[in-house]
Design an enzyme around this catalytic site. Structure first.
Site, PDB file in Angstrom:
ATOM      1  N   SER A  91     -45.956   3.840  26.900  1.00  0.00           N
ATOM      2  CA  SER A  91     -44.533   3.961  26.548  1.00  0.00           C
ATOM      3  C   SER A  91     -43.935   2.856  25.701  1.00  0.00           C
ATOM      4  CB  SER A  91     -43.701   4.069  27.829  1.00  0.00           C
ATOM      5  OG  SER A  91     -43.837   2.903  28.612  1.00  0.00           O
ATOM      6  N   ARG A 131     -36.710   8.657  30.220  1.00  0.00           N
ATOM      7  CA  ARG A 131     -37.550   8.242  29.096  1.00  0.00           C
ATOM      8  C   ARG A 131     -38.282   9.453  28.520  1.00  0.00           C
ATOM      9  NH1 ARG A 131     -40.837   3.315  30.754  1.00  0.00           N
ATOM     10  NH2 ARG A 131     -40.011   2.046  29.078  1.00  0.00           N
ATOM     11  N   THR A 132     -38.361   9.504  27.211  1.00  0.00           N
ATOM     12  CA  THR A 132     -39.203  10.510  26.543  1.00  0.00           C
ATOM     13  C   THR A 132     -40.464   9.809  26.068  1.00  0.00           C
ATOM     14  OG1 THR A 132     -37.277  11.769  25.824  1.00  0.00           O
ATOM     15  CG2 THR A 132     -39.332  12.168  24.661  1.00  0.00           C
ATOM     16  N   HIS A 133     -41.616  10.345  26.458  1.00  0.00           N
ATOM     17  CA  HIS A 133     -42.884   9.717  26.071  1.00  0.00           C
ATOM     18  C   HIS A 133     -43.428  10.314  24.779  1.00  0.00           C
ATOM     19  CE1 HIS A 133     -42.775   8.552  30.350  1.00  0.00           C
ATOM     20  NE2 HIS A 133     -43.488   7.516  29.963  1.00  0.00           N
ATOM     21  N   ASN A 191     -52.235   0.497  38.782  1.00  0.00           N
ATOM     22  CA  ASN A 191     -53.667   0.794  38.968  1.00  0.00           C
ATOM     23  C   ASN A 191     -54.452  -0.159  38.070  1.00  0.00           C
ATOM     24  OD1 ASN A 191     -52.413   2.762  36.804  1.00  0.00           O
ATOM     25  ND2 ASN A 191     -54.562   2.464  36.216  1.00  0.00           N
ATOM     26  N   GLU A 239     -57.402   6.112  29.644  1.00  0.00           N
ATOM     27  CA  GLU A 239     -58.457   5.657  28.748  1.00  0.00           C
ATOM     28  C   GLU A 239     -59.839   5.917  29.349  1.00  0.00           C
ATOM     29  OE1 GLU A 239     -55.916   3.661  29.867  1.00  0.00           O
ATOM     30  OE2 GLU A 239     -54.775   4.195  28.062  1.00  0.00           O
ATOM     31  N   SER A 286     -41.932   4.022  35.932  1.00  0.00           N
ATOM     32  CA  SER A 286     -42.540   4.294  37.239  1.00  0.00           C
ATOM     33  C   SER A 286     -42.529   3.058  38.121  1.00  0.00           C
ATOM     34  CB  SER A 286     -44.002   4.737  37.083  1.00  0.00           C
ATOM     35  OG  SER A 286     -44.081   5.853  36.264  1.00  0.00           O
ATOM     36  N   HIS A 319     -39.341  10.566  37.183  1.00  0.00           N
ATOM     37  CA  HIS A 319     -38.496   9.977  36.136  1.00  0.00           C
ATOM     38  C   HIS A 319     -37.130  10.656  36.247  1.00  0.00           C
ATOM     39  CE1 HIS A 319     -41.611   8.003  33.418  1.00  0.00           C
ATOM     40  NE2 HIS A 319     -42.267   8.423  34.482  1.00  0.00           N
TER      41      HIS A 319
HETATM   42  I1  8IG Z   1     -48.893   4.113  35.594  1.00  0.00           I
HETATM   43  O1  8IG Z   1     -54.300   3.120  33.338  1.00  0.00           O
HETATM   44  C1  8IG Z   1     -50.274   4.016  34.205  1.00  0.00           C
HETATM   45  N1  8IG Z   1     -49.960   4.305  32.952  1.00  0.00           N
HETATM   46  N2  8IG Z   1     -52.675   4.230  29.212  1.00  0.00           N
HETATM   47  N3  8IG Z   1     -53.505   3.678  31.301  1.00  0.00           N
HETATM   48  C2  8IG Z   1     -52.482   4.074  30.500  1.00  0.00           C
HETATM   49  N4  8IG Z   1     -51.272   4.307  30.963  1.00  0.00           N
HETATM   50  C3  8IG Z   1     -51.078   4.132  32.276  1.00  0.00           C
HETATM   51  C4  8IG Z   1     -52.077   3.724  33.150  1.00  0.00           C
HETATM   52  C5  8IG Z   1     -53.374   3.482  32.635  1.00  0.00           C
HETATM   53  N5  8IG Z   1     -51.545   3.662  34.375  1.00  0.00           N
END
Ligand code: 8IG
Length: 274
Positions: free
Chosen positions: A214, A94-96, A237, A195, A41, A73
């Site tokens: 990832s 990408r595969t998560h 973020n 989280e 991203s 993606h």
């Molecule tokens: I973009 O705040 C992104 N991916 N785990 N936590 C987790 N993954 C994320 C976050 C986040 N922001």
């Protein structure tokens, strides 16, 4: 509705990766690639700046690749020729782990890149900032990781050393391009939920600076395959509880869009130095 060979538990994932690398050679006309680059991203525009795209292949035409689960993606593989004559395989598909298809699918692109000849794996992602010094829109070098997925791409008694997993040599190279680049420890959570504030506090106490979903599993597979790894997170973020307001995927996409031109230029210049 799947005919992915990786879903057959008796399949050898390295043989599937070999087949995928053969597909890539055939479809791109490029026998071997030197560097592989996974664009997460916010990093999507970097490909255009790395060099000249000589071929673009829908990932679905390559053995073992799954359709991307996320808008934003891009599900393509691109072969790029850099000004210095190196071949870069750009993985936009990408595969998560949170998609639930198993770790073999998650690391298939990395194993394919290795089978295609790449000695360096560059992994990028969008992630949350735990370290209070970070601000959204900042790129951070990954110095190490904490794998909180309780999973591993390694199968059986495969003991792989992860000292210097995110190669100091490559981080130092990246800092020749931008000496102000921060580095931090990446914590991979399983997701797809973000989280809780308590989990983010835990991550910070454990030594984490960045939270994401990832890169750690991919980096382990890259090391197993003998590649050198370079990792970048775009802080899109501040992690839950660090920022006051709720997290939204929209916010993540917006931060990615805004930072994209700057970090894409940075990444392209770093790849030019590898
Ligand atoms: I973009 O705040 C992104 N991916 N785990 N936590 C987790 N993954 C994320 C976050 C986040 N922001």
């Amino acid at each position: 509705m799947t005919d992915n060979p990786l879903d057959d538990p008796t399949a050898d994932p390295f043989q599937v990766a070999r087949a995928a690398a053969d597909d890539i050679a055939r479809l791109t006309g490029v026998e071997r690639h030197d560097i592989a680059l996974t664009l997460g991203s916010g990093w999507g525009k970097a490909a255009d700046l790395v060099g000249q795209t000589t071929a673009e292949v829908p990932a679905t035409e390559v053995t073992g690749f799954s359709r991307p689960a996320l808008e934003g993606h891009v599900g393509t593989l691109r072969s790029i020729l850099t000004p210095s004559g190196r071949r870069v395989l750009v993985i936009g598909a990408r595969t998560h782990f949170y998609e639930g298809h198993g770790v073999r699918r998650v690391v298939h692109s990395v194993r394919t890149a290795a089978a295609a000849g790449a000695a360096i794996m560059v992994l990028t992602n969008g992630a949350g900032g735990v370290n209070r010094a970070y601000t959204p829109g900042r790129p951070v070098l990954i110095s190490d990781h904490i794998n909180l997925t309780a999973a591993s791409p390694l199968e059986g008694a495969t003991f792989v050393d992860l000292t210097d997993l995110y190669a100091k040599r490559l981080r130092d190279l990246a800092r020749t391009v931008d000496p102000d680049l921060d580095e931090g420890v990446y914590c991979q959570f399983r997701g797809p939920h973000y989280e809780t504030p308590a989990e983010v506090r835990m991550a910070g106490i454990m030594g984490g600076d960045i939270v994401g979903m990832s890169t750690a599993l991919e980096a382990i597979a890259a090391r197993e395959a003998g590649m050198e790894v370079l990792g970048f997170s775009l802080i899109t973020n501040l992690a839950a509880g660090i920022q006051e307001t709720p997290l939204s995927h929209e916010e993540v996409l917006t931060a990615g869009r805004e930072a994209e031109p700057v970090i894409s230029r940075l990444l392209a210049r770093v790849v030019g130095e590898l």
